[in-house]
Design an enzyme around this catalytic site. Sequence first.
Site, PDB file in Angstrom:
ATOM      1  N   CYS A  83      10.280 -36.984 -24.167  1.00  0.00           N
ATOM      2  CA  CYS A  83      11.082 -37.655 -25.194  1.00  0.00           C
ATOM      3  C   CYS A  83      12.331 -38.301 -24.610  1.00  0.00           C
ATOM      4  CB  CYS A  83      11.497 -36.667 -26.278  1.00  0.00           C
ATOM      5  SG  CYS A  83      10.125 -35.729 -26.979  1.00  0.00           S
ATOM      6  N   LYS A 331      17.147 -38.444 -36.673  1.00  0.00           N
ATOM      7  CA  LYS A 331      16.736 -37.950 -37.983  1.00  0.00           C
ATOM      8  C   LYS A 331      16.579 -39.064 -39.010  1.00  0.00           C
ATOM      9  CE  LYS A 331      15.648 -35.362 -41.299  1.00  0.00           C
ATOM     10  NZ  LYS A 331      15.109 -36.571 -41.947  1.00  0.00           N
ATOM     11  N   HIS A 335      12.589 -41.439 -34.620  1.00  0.00           N
ATOM     12  CA  HIS A 335      12.440 -40.943 -33.244  1.00  0.00           C
ATOM     13  C   HIS A 335      11.094 -41.370 -32.659  1.00  0.00           C
ATOM     14  CE1 HIS A 335      12.596 -38.526 -29.735  1.00  0.00           C
ATOM     15  NE2 HIS A 335      12.084 -37.397 -30.227  1.00  0.00           N
TER      16      HIS A 335
END
Length: 388
Positions: A83, A331, A335
């Site tokens: 990520c 959020k 993402h």
Amino acid sequence: MEKPVIIGAGMVPVGEHWRVSLRDMATEALLNAMDDAGIDKVDSLYVGNMASGSFIEQENLGALIADWAGLGHIPAVKIEAACGSGGAAVQEGAKAVMVGLEDVVAVVGVEKMTDAWPTDATRYLGYAADAEYELFHGASFVALNALIMRLYMKTYGYTEEDLAYFSVNAHRNGAKNPYAMFKREVSVETVLKSPYVADPIKLFDAAPMCDGAAAVIITSKEKAKELGVPEERMVELAGFWRAIDTINLANREDFLTLKAAKVAAEKAYKMAGITAKDIDFFEVHDAFTVMAALSLEAIGVAKKGEGAKLAKEGQIAIDADYPIQTMGGLKSRGHPVGATGVYQTVEAVLQLRGEAPEGIQVPDAEVGLTQNIGGTGSNITVNILRRV
């Protein structure tokens, strides 16, 4: 050694882009960044991406995107750090400019997640964990973060409500960001009433699966001047570093310390010649609300165990002492994993140029920090950007 500067930034709205391919999203973001910089060619391309081979059965993204964007026979390569791939790609592009190998570098972060079934997507994200010691035993990526959140609350006496303030802040800012996936404010009550994903993580404690692409153009100050870029549109990459920790939680010295973030932040601060007190805003990696708390502690903004306290007391708002997630964070903005670190960079550039949307511009911002996490904290980048 001269610090590189960002002279162009572009992105596409984050969302569920059913009818847009990965190559089209990446190309649009890239061309937007080139147009913003006022250029029509680059010397190389770095692509931040986590799992295109799994999500859309496509690898070799460097060649794919450079070809589709008509960039010619340039070097182009994919950078993967789970990520944290986007933040890592920005750093690799910056290094190439700093050592003088390339004059003008393009960095694009892209991920297409929604083409996969949710159960498959959950498994692909789990590849960022330890396949043999965690994933094999059924510990999904969400489950691992749930363990961390449960321990954090138990150790420091926090409640689910205390962590919910991170989500409320993110959505408050994201509601004003036209590129955000969720442009809607939420209340603490909304967060607490949302269903559990993996107890104690609820739906509104977690970032969504989505698609997106963002890009930046990096060069030297000397080259930027040759290209006619005014100084007020240059943003310096003043300091950056990347560090790792154990890939599985069981081998960590401390489950509640993001050691890789701590190391990377300390090195980045030293390179920039500043401390955490000099930062005007922070774009931290809030894939889960507890990660926002741990990140603030690791980068030196809060004392150990007091990250959630900053959120609870309202100190993370735009007009407070420690603004975070100024355009919604993971959020609210979304993402798209391999693209996230580049979205953070683009948003920091807009803040430092004074071009953030009305209502979420940090007043007189001069220095910003982005922090991008790979895995459960096993591969973390910290980038410090400064207005020229």
